[in-house]
Write a protein that holds these residues in place. Structure first.
Motif, PDB file in Angstrom:
ATOM      1  N   UNK A 119       2.930   4.276  -1.645  1.00 40.14           N
ATOM      2  CA  UNK A 119       3.321   5.048  -2.819  1.00 40.14           C
ATOM      3  C   UNK A 119       4.801   5.386  -2.612  1.00 40.14           C
ATOM      4  N   UNK A 146      11.968  14.979   5.823  1.00 39.53           N
ATOM      5  CA  UNK A 146      10.808  15.581   6.460  1.00 39.53           C
ATOM      6  C   UNK A 146      10.845  15.319   7.972  1.00 39.53           C
ATOM      7  N   UNK A 176      -0.041  16.515   5.989  1.00 42.21           N
ATOM      8  CA  UNK A 176       1.313  16.515   6.530  1.00 42.21           C
ATOM      9  C   UNK A 176       1.604  15.346   7.435  1.00 42.21           C
ATOM     10  N   UNK A 227       9.671   7.424   3.898  1.00 37.34           N
ATOM     11  CA  UNK A 227       9.655   8.870   3.664  1.00 37.34           C
ATOM     12  C   UNK A 227       8.513   9.347   2.785  1.00 37.34           C
ATOM     13  N   UNK A 228       7.320   8.832   3.025  1.00 41.25           N
ATOM     14  CA  UNK A 228       6.178   9.295   2.233  1.00 41.25           C
ATOM     15  C   UNK A 228       5.467  10.414   2.985  1.00 41.25           C
ATOM     16  N   UNK A 229       4.767  11.260   2.248  1.00 45.02           N
ATOM     17  CA  UNK A 229       4.026  12.360   2.852  1.00 45.02           C
ATOM     18  C   UNK A 229       2.543  12.028   2.678  1.00 45.02           C
ATOM     19  N   UNK A 265       3.166  12.124   8.656  1.00 49.34           N
ATOM     20  CA  UNK A 265       4.221  11.168   8.428  1.00 49.34           C
ATOM     21  C   UNK A 265       3.631   9.793   8.636  1.00 49.34           C
ATOM     22  N   UNK A 266       4.473   8.801   8.526  1.00 51.78           N
ATOM     23  CA  UNK A 266       4.013   7.434   8.759  1.00 51.78           C
ATOM     24  C   UNK A 266       4.100   7.160  10.259  1.00 51.78           C
ATOM     25  N   UNK A 294       3.118  15.202  -7.336  1.00 57.03           N
ATOM     26  CA  UNK A 294       3.230  16.164  -6.237  1.00 57.03           C
ATOM     27  C   UNK A 294       4.520  16.987  -6.321  1.00 57.03           C
ATOM     28  N   UNK A 322      -0.586  13.143   2.829  1.00 57.59           N
ATOM     29  CA  UNK A 322      -1.627  14.174   2.949  1.00 57.59           C
ATOM     30  C   UNK A 322      -2.942  13.772   2.299  1.00 57.59           C
ATOM     31  N   UNK A 323      -2.990  12.614   1.702  1.00 59.56           N
ATOM     32  CA  UNK A 323      -4.249  12.096   1.176  1.00 59.56           C
ATOM     33  C   UNK A 323      -4.093  10.584   1.098  1.00 59.56           C
ATOM     34  N   UNK A 364      -1.663   9.522  -1.635  1.00 60.27           N
ATOM     35  CA  UNK A 364      -0.260   9.890  -1.449  1.00 60.27           C
ATOM     36  C   UNK A 364       0.518   8.768  -0.760  1.00 60.27           C
ATOM     37  N   UNK A 365      -0.162   7.872  -0.117  1.00 61.81           N
ATOM     38  CA  UNK A 365       0.374   6.610   0.383  1.00 61.81           C
ATOM     39  C   UNK A 365      -0.710   5.898   1.165  1.00 61.81           C
ATOM     40  N   UNK A 425      15.335  12.805   1.053  1.00 58.90           N
ATOM     41  CA  UNK A 425      15.663  11.522   1.650  1.00 58.90           C
ATOM     42  C   UNK A 425      17.146  11.295   1.411  1.00 58.90           C
ATOM     43  N   UNK A 457       7.665   7.305  -2.809  1.00 54.89           N
ATOM     44  CA  UNK A 457       8.092   8.671  -3.137  1.00 54.89           C
ATOM     45  C   UNK A 457       9.550   8.746  -3.571  1.00 54.89           C
ATOM     46  N   UNK A 458      10.337   7.733  -3.230  1.00 53.53           N
ATOM     47  CA  UNK A 458      11.759   7.797  -3.581  1.00 53.53           C
ATOM     48  C   UNK A 458      12.108   6.903  -4.758  1.00 53.53           C
ATOM     49  N   UNK A 514       0.804  -1.228   0.000  1.00 56.19           N
ATOM     50  CA  UNK A 514       0.000   0.000   0.000  1.00 56.19           C
ATOM     51  C   UNK A 514       0.833   1.272   0.000  1.00 56.19           C
TER      52      UNK A 514
END
Lengths: 442, 442
Positions: A69, A311, B350, B99-101, B352-353, A79, B103-104, B107-108, A84, A71-72, A67
């Motif tokens: 996404x 972050x 915003x 390192x995912x953000x 984080x995990x 977005x 916000x929705x 987005x992850x 990182x 990002x790296x 699950x």
């Protein structure tokens, strides 16, 4: 889990992380799951008795990764970038272990002090005006926020507080709620949605300044000037303008060299939100984009986007620390300490030791390394590419020089050139570019 | 730094962290430095060329540690506890790498979904009313905030938005700023300073309800009722009450079973701030302190204080997710995705995990392990201590049972007892208690 087991599990986790990041491009960048996918994969309640660590680790691949996404992943173009880097991760590990809460100097002096100095380091990298550097005697300085949205709100609240104070100074009998209901803030219609939200939170009017495609979506001085005059004529009090350098939809830059003097003359707080683009200003060739900063009251960008600091690390500078401190000051007895009134620091509520990762990253890359990262490539690489292209003798182009950069210039010249020739040329260029990039030291 | 070097440096950092935490009690808990100490220890600017990693690590002891207030030293009794456990640190390492953000949902998805489910797990540990559990069809649920201060503000903003909507529904012509200027919020005069600050940020009147030492500093229903009536008579609109369970100065508990029905009858949003004390409610013997939660609109406490989940992790539940979402909704195109309207999730800006560390901690301790941590001791330990005391035959006492706890009962009985005897008895008790504690498995 005791320290001895942590030594073992921590080292396994380091390898798991390195494996994940080394092989990330083999994972699908966007997950193929439906909302609710995770709930059915784990129990409905926490276990009564502990699970084994092996079971938890197994579930990372079974439950979490499907699950995520990624990002790296190098295939992630959605977005915005989120930073990182290994030095930042090492610093975050240390920060987690120290685990101090830096809401005042005394709550952990190193936390407050390193933050102040790192903000000076970064401010100097950006060549911010001296007013924004804390040093040992400055009135301004920097503070780390969680996000640019937070910084926008903090600046707006400080501006609101300053506006109310100024009005009350000349008219002490005026009721405060009467002032707030007349305040009006401005931002571009291209500004991030968090700017509008900041207005909602603070309970003030927020007006969007229209922009045009023909102006590259930049706010023009003339438009702002007209809106201010209209609003003042209608009895409103303009007090805050949030300029954007690098908007979310198209990376547009508001004309702050025009807008700044207008704000200064009208005593309007100018905040600059450069969340995404700001990191680039450490390169001399991009620094001109920040011209006009000398008119700003506050400035913010996100090293956690494009400057390799994980972050969260959103850096905000103000010309006068007292404007920020004054807007939020609370002095309960349980937060008093001997050095309360040193006045040198922000009242940095809820700060983690986020400056540690700035320190690690700045030192492990050095300014040059960070600049190289922003540039992602060099004149030399572009020169090599051009040589390969021309040596191949299939197509031919010539370079040019733009602001110190070696640029490959592609002109459609011959009467006989058709679309298919251009597509073929592009395929050749990208193929050679890929070869050149793969030969680079990582 | 590449992955290969990170494997080596990461493992060294794991050992550094384990060494730090195993030997922390040998460090002075509060640093002996003056404001400004750090600036002179490091250069005034970031290096142009990279430093070596060895130099950075050496500077941890030279620059950072002398200025750290060691929150995890067993001699740290200031402020409040801040959580620090090895499972949470392992989860944070993983979270940093992913390192995912979040916000929705898109987005992850894993980030949003694990948070929703972990909030349900924790809500069930606390035996929250069903209304606060998201499940698959609930209207309420939990969301992670950075701090209790943030949660107080978010609840106040949602309450403000709800109040304005309710008033506009019955009087659509009334100007919104006219409503805001009449709103009044309440909290105890013992409430944390962030509650007052939330009122400042939102630009609404905030009144402090007086408390008495004779009432153990708890807000009484009668006092709130009187203030509401007076304010309504003066044309104000009461809309928000922040109750505290466990105040900062004295851990006082407001009488929410009395206060809740008053708020419900007056359509006042009741938020409960149990930042510090809330973790204890996972133990059945402390759960009665939360009675009255059934009248609340929102509830918050900090697992990052006392439930072994490292900062930041402040857990907030609301009865109606739509109240929160409605207050902050912004829908720019760049955040739209296919599952936008599933309505199942918060719009967790915003994020984080942070749920990863809840998951690791809940599973590695289990509910029983967490309860043991809150209790820090057991009936068995107390029984052993009493046996040692009485076997020594120097002093004598008997136990009693209080709410299921085995309690050592110390009564001053003999006519001949003087202060010096009591001091001597106390020395003996603490000495034996220390011996018993040292024999415990860690």
């Amino acid at each position: 889990m005791e320290a001895a087991e942590f030594r073992r599990r921590g080292k396994e986790m380091v390898d798991l992380i390195a494996d994940y990041l080394e092989n990330i491009e083999q994972r699908p960048v966007y997950p193929d799951v439906e909302p609710g996918y995770l709930r059915s994969l784990i129990p409905e309640e926490a276990p009564e008795e502990p699970d084994t660590y092996e079971d938890v680790v197994k579930d990372i691949e079974r439950v979490i990764m499907p699950g995520v996404t990624h990002w790296h992943s190098p295939y992630f173009y959605a977005y915005f970038p989120t930073a990182n880097s290994f030095p930042a991760m090492l610093a975050d590990m240390l920060s987690g272990a120290i685990g101090c809460i830096g809401f005042s100097w005394a709550a952990s002096p190193a936390c407050t002090e390193l933050e102040t100095v790192m903000m000076d380091w970064l401010g100097k990298m950006l060549k911010l005006p001296e007013d924004f550097i804390a040093g040992t005697h400055g009135q301004g300085g920097g503070v780390i926020q969680g996000t640019a949205s937070e910084a926008t709100l903090v600046a707006l609240l400080a501006a609101r507080s300053r506006a109310v104070r100024m009005i009350l100074a000349s008219d002490p009998q005026r009721p405060e709620t009467g002032i707030t209901s007349k305040l009006v803030a401005y931002s571009s219609d291209q500004a991030h949605c968090s700017v509008e939200r900041a207005g909602m939170i603070a309970g003030v009017r927020m007006k969007k300044i229209p922009t045009e495609q023909s102006d590259k979506y930049a706010v023009q001085g003339e438009t702002l000037r007209r809106m201010i005059q209209e609003d003042k004529a209608a009895g409103l009090i303009p007090f805050y303008f949030c300029a954007t350098l690098g908007t979310t939809p198209s990376c547009a830059f508001d004309h702050i060299t025009e807008l700044g003097p207008i704000c200064n003359a009208e005593k309007i707080w100018m905040h600059i939100d450069a969340a995404y683009a700001g990191s680039s200003f450490i390169c001399p060739e991009f620094r001109p984009l920040l011209n006009g900063i000398e008119f700003a009251d506050s400035f913010n960008f996100n090293p956690h986007k494009w400057l390799l600091v994980n972050f969260d690390c959103s850096t905000m500078w103000v010309r006068k620390r007292s404007d920020l401190i004054g807007a939020f000051k609370m002095d309960p007895l349980y937060l008093k300490h001997d050095h309360q009134e040193s006045g040198r620091y922000f009242y940095t509520d809820n700060s983690l030791f986020r400056s540690l990762k700035m320190w690690f990253v700045f030192r492990m890359y050095g300014l040059k390394g960070l600049q190289d990262y922003i540039r992602k490539g060099s004149n030399e690489v572009n020169e090599t590419l051009l040589k390969r292209i021309n040596n191949g003798r299939k197509i031919h182009l010539v370079p040019c020089q733009l602001s110190g950069q070696f640029v490959l210039r592609f002109a459609v010249c011959a009467r006989t050139t058709e679309s298919r020739h251009i597509r073929e040329a592009w395929r050749l260029i990208t193929q050679l570019a890929e070869e050149v990039m793969q030969e680079l030291p990582h």
